[in-house]
Scaffold this active site. Structure first.
Site, PDB file in Angstrom:
ATOM      1  N   ASP A 101     -40.539 -10.920  70.933  1.00  0.00           N
ATOM      2  CA  ASP A 101     -39.369 -10.287  71.528  1.00  0.00           C
ATOM      3  C   ASP A 101     -38.942  -9.078  70.708  1.00  0.00           C
ATOM      4  OD1 ASP A 101     -37.184  -9.744  73.109  1.00  0.00           O
ATOM      5  OD2 ASP A 101     -35.912 -11.280  72.208  1.00  0.00           O
TER       6      ASP A 101
ATOM      7  N   ASP B  38     -38.530  -2.342  75.966  1.00  0.00           N
ATOM      8  CA  ASP B  38     -38.255  -3.758  75.735  1.00  0.00           C
ATOM      9  C   ASP B  38     -39.391  -4.638  76.240  1.00  0.00           C
ATOM     10  OD1 ASP B  38     -36.675  -5.974  74.938  1.00  0.00           O
ATOM     11  OD2 ASP B  38     -35.972  -6.246  76.988  1.00  0.00           O
TER      12      ASP B  38
END
Length: 457
Positions: free
Chosen positions: A141, A340
């Site tokens: 992440d 992202d």
């Protein structure tokens, strides 16, 4: 209005699913079979072509055929898009000033797979934690910093079901909890959670409402048989809420001080890359390091946030559809975009999105429309009965001329145009993981750039 992404440091750095399209149309369209857009059901092994330097691990989609932690609760398209909205809203709130604002400009490789918890984090890698090493499947992440795994003891009602046995720090010869007065504990900042039995405690919440808390410490992290991080800082989670995966934890690749990227800067040069595979492919990879000698990337200056240093940003300049540049001024993109790994759908300023939607619909007029998906994707098509479809190419151009010619899997998602608008012009956008598919995306933090290398997996 000042841009939330302000360039403070500019560094100038140097099986195909598609049919053959001939002539000028080859530069403008992709011809594909609709079946090629569906997830593969067979793990055929990774196509890994990472950079030569650094450490590389296989990476797989959390729900793909090569995933080491296949969830029993695969989310529906509607649920995935709902969670994606939550994550996008969280990122926007952090960057826009409801917690953080201002993004400023500023080699180990591991294969990855996508995941469902944390809203939409979709890719996982398998590593070893402790001595002797215990296999752990971790979500990667870029939107968070603190790494963690579930640890024993953890009462059944306090932990969620996972693939592997819980990591037991008491059985590792190299585990050590940080003391409450340590520099590492102070580094947690707002994610610190006080002290328990003289040991540092952490507490992390995510954009979808999930959370984890426990003891903050260090141990050995085995990335590969030859790439070992001696003092991997991570949370030993003794209580987790809101997770429904069978993954064992999370690897934080954000840009703040607590992330694995920051901890390993001396070894890997504060750089990493990954390649997220298309649904019909098996696996990609994650690499730590290798930025210095990396070639073949289209590079654009990286933007960073003063108040939200976790995020990495870029500046979009233009969008091209079927070879024609949209009539959208570059100033529309002045708020920048967060790159992202966990957000699925790319968010564009409404003005840019409307222009893209109009151009795409014009090119796709041969196909009947379908109902919107989850009130997020409003340009959807019914491809039933078509053996092949002709889709206009979409290219994204970033500052300094870096271009991403999107893969077909980065254009359509669930039969819909894989883009959505932000709330208003001036909001920071997001470059989602669907558009990143098949590219090796390089985060060269020390060099101040983001790079895109096509066809890497």
């Amino acid at each position: 209005m000042a841009s939330p992404l302000l360039p403070l440091l500019v560094v100038l750095l140097g099986g195909c699913c598609c049919s053959i399209v001939h002539g000028a149309d080859a530069q403008r369209y992709l011809v594909v079979a609709p079946s090629s857009l569906k997830p593969s059901e067979i793990c055929s092994g990774p196509k890994v072509t990472p950079s030569k330097n650094g450490a590389t691990l296989p990476l797989a989609h959390r729900h793909g055929p090569c995933s080491p932690a296949i969830s029993k609760e695969k989310p529906s398209l509607e649920e995935m898009l709902r969670l994606d909205q939550q994550r996008a809203a969280y990122i926007h709130a952090k960057v826009s000033g409801n917690g953080t604002k201002e993004l400023q400009q500023s080699a180990v490789t591991i294969p990855t797979s996508p995941g469902f918890s944390l809203g939409t984090a979709e890719y996982v890698v398998t590593v070893g934690v402790g001595t002797p090493a215990v296999s752990q499947v971790m979500i990667i992440d870029t939107g968070s910093d603190v790494s963690w795994v579930q640890c024993a003891p953890c009462p059944a009602r306090s932990c969620y079901s996972q693939k592997d046995k819980l990591f037991d720090p008491a059985k590792s010869a190299t585990y050590a909890a940080f003391s409450c007065g340590s520099a590492q504990c102070a580094q947690l900042g707002g994610e610190g959670n006080g002290c328990l039995n003289s040991q540092c405690q952490y507490f992390v919440t995510y954009g979808d409402g999930s959370a984890t808390k426990g003891t903050y410490g260090s141990d050995t992290l085995s990335l590969t048989s030859s790439d070992v991080v001696k003092s991997f800082q991570f949370g030993c989670s003794h209580r987790a809420a809101g997770f429904v995966d069978q993954v064992d934890g999370l690897m934080g690749l954000g840009g703040d001080a607590e992330s694995l990227v920051s901890h390993t800067a001396a070894t890997y040069g504060k750089a990493f890359s990954y390649c997220l595979p298309r649904p019909s492919s098996s696996a990609g990879f994650l690499t730590l390091g290798a930025a210095g000698g990396a070639a073949g990337y289209a590079r654009t200056p990286m933007a960073r946030s003063r108040n939200a240093p976790t995020f990495y940003g870029v500046f979009l300049q233009a969008i091209t559809v079927a070879g024609t540049r949209l009539d959208v001024p570059a100033s529309i993109f002045s708020a920048g975009s967060v790159v992202d790994s966990g957000t699925v759908i790319t968010r564009l300023p409404p003005t840019a999105y409307r222009a893209l939607r109009a151009a795409f619909r014009k090119e796709m007029k041969a196909y009947p429309s379908a109902a919107p998906a989850a009130n997020l994707l409003d340009t959807c098509f019914n491809f039933n009965g078509f053996s092949t479809i002709t889709v206009p190419k979409i290219a994204l151009t970033f500052s300094r001329g870096a271009v991403m010619d999107l893969d077909i899997s980065g254009i359509l998602y669930g039969g819909c145009l894989a883009f959505a608008p932000t709330g208003k012009d001036g909001d920071t956008g997001i470059l989602g993981n669907v558009q990143q598919r098949t590219f090796e995306v390089l985060y060269d933090i020390s060099g101040g750039s983001v790079g895109f290398r096509p066809g890497a997996c």
